[in-house]
Design a protein around this motif. Structure first.
Motif, mmCIF file in Angstrom:
data_model
loop_
_atom_site.group_PDB
_atom_site.id
_atom_site.type_symbol
_atom_site.label_atom_id
_atom_site.label_comp_id
_atom_site.label_asym_id
_atom_site.label_seq_id
_atom_site.Cartn_x
_atom_site.Cartn_y
_atom_site.Cartn_z
ATOM 1 N N UNK A 9 3.905 -17.049 25.740
ATOM 2 C CA UNK A 9 3.076 -16.865 24.557
ATOM 3 C C UNK A 9 3.518 -15.605 23.847
ATOM 4 N N UNK A 10 3.671 -15.695 22.541
ATOM 5 C CA UNK A 10 4.079 -14.546 21.745
ATOM 6 C C UNK A 10 3.201 -14.490 20.508
ATOM 7 N N UNK A 11 2.620 -13.329 20.250
ATOM 8 C CA UNK A 11 1.765 -13.158 19.074
ATOM 9 C C UNK A 11 2.243 -11.921 18.315
ATOM 10 N N UNK A 12 2.440 -12.083 17.035
ATOM 11 C CA UNK A 12 2.858 -10.972 16.178
ATOM 12 C C UNK A 12 1.743 -10.735 15.166
ATOM 13 N N UNK A 13 1.357 -9.474 15.006
ATOM 14 C CA UNK A 13 0.339 -9.156 14.016
ATOM 15 C C UNK A 13 0.741 -7.892 13.274
ATOM 16 N N UNK A 14 0.201 -7.766 12.106
ATOM 17 C CA UNK A 14 0.497 -6.615 11.270
ATOM 18 C C UNK A 14 -0.787 -6.185 10.571
ATOM 19 N N UNK A 15 -1.050 -4.869 10.573
ATOM 20 C CA UNK A 15 -2.241 -4.350 9.922
ATOM 21 C C UNK A 15 -1.821 -3.367 8.845
ATOM 22 N N UNK A 16 -2.578 -3.343 7.801
ATOM 23 C CA UNK A 16 -2.372 -2.356 6.751
ATOM 24 C C UNK A 16 -3.603 -1.458 6.739
ATOM 25 N N UNK A 17 -3.373 -0.177 6.996
ATOM 26 C CA UNK A 17 -4.479 0.770 7.063
ATOM 27 C C UNK A 17 -4.364 1.732 5.892
ATOM 28 N N UNK A 18 -5.418 1.823 5.109
ATOM 29 C CA UNK A 18 -5.448 2.755 3.995
ATOM 30 C C UNK A 18 -6.125 4.045 4.454
ATOM 31 N N UNK A 19 -5.329 5.085 4.560
ATOM 32 C CA UNK A 19 -5.873 6.388 4.919
ATOM 33 C C UNK A 19 -6.587 6.964 3.699
ATOM 34 N N UNK A 20 -7.425 7.966 3.886
ATOM 35 C CA UNK A 20 -8.096 8.583 2.732
ATOM 36 C C UNK A 20 -7.107 9.102 1.685
ATOM 37 N N UNK A 21 -5.968 9.624 2.132
ATOM 38 C CA UNK A 21 -4.956 10.101 1.187
ATOM 39 C C UNK A 21 -4.381 8.976 0.348
ATOM 40 N N UNK A 22 -4.137 7.817 0.971
ATOM 41 C CA UNK A 22 -3.623 6.666 0.227
ATOM 42 C C UNK A 22 -4.657 6.129 -0.757
ATOM 43 N N UNK A 23 -5.908 6.128 -0.353
ATOM 44 C CA UNK A 23 -6.975 5.672 -1.250
ATOM 45 C C UNK A 23 -7.038 6.578 -2.471
ATOM 46 N N UNK A 24 -6.949 7.901 -2.245
ATOM 47 C CA UNK A 24 -6.977 8.839 -3.369
ATOM 48 C C UNK A 24 -5.761 8.643 -4.260
ATOM 49 N N UNK A 25 -4.590 8.432 -3.674
ATOM 50 C CA UNK A 25 -3.379 8.233 -4.459
ATOM 51 C C UNK A 25 -3.489 6.985 -5.338
ATOM 52 N N UNK A 26 -4.009 5.923 -4.802
ATOM 53 C CA UNK A 26 -4.172 4.691 -5.570
ATOM 54 C C UNK A 26 -5.156 4.903 -6.718
ATOM 55 N N UNK A 27 -6.227 5.641 -6.466
ATOM 56 C CA UNK A 27 -7.205 5.879 -7.528
ATOM 57 C C UNK A 27 -6.623 6.781 -8.615
ATOM 58 N N UNK A 28 -5.785 7.747 -8.245
ATOM 59 C CA UNK A 28 -5.146 8.619 -9.242
ATOM 60 C C UNK A 28 -4.153 7.822 -10.089
#
Length: 72
Positions: A9-28
């Motif tokens: 059995x093989x399972x591959x997963x990927x998560x995208x985590x938005x840090x507070x700095x990334x959230x601020x950058x996107x809002x700017x």
């Protein structure tokens, strides 16, 4: 015949985590010019590195625009 009971059995997963700095950058990045100025203005008073420049291009910027592009 001993291999019949084995499974792989093989399972591959990927998560995208938005840090507070990334959230601020996107809002700017979503701000328009006026909103960006309003956000930066309070820091301009207490930070000597920040300084407001005029909208008019400097003599050096105008000279760069008028120079022909160098070609190799």
């Amino acid at each position: 015949m001993a291999w019949q009971g084995l499974k792989l059995n093989l399972r591959v997963s990927q998560k995208q985590i938005l840090t507070p700095g990334l959230v601020q950058m996107v809002s700017v990045l979503a701000l328009n010019r006026l909103e960006l100025r309003e956000m930066i203005k309070p820091g301009d008073d207490c930070n000597p590195v920040l300084e407001e420049q005029s909208e008019e291009p400097t003599r050096r910027q105008l000279q760069r625009r008028n120079l022909p592009e160098s070609r190799n």
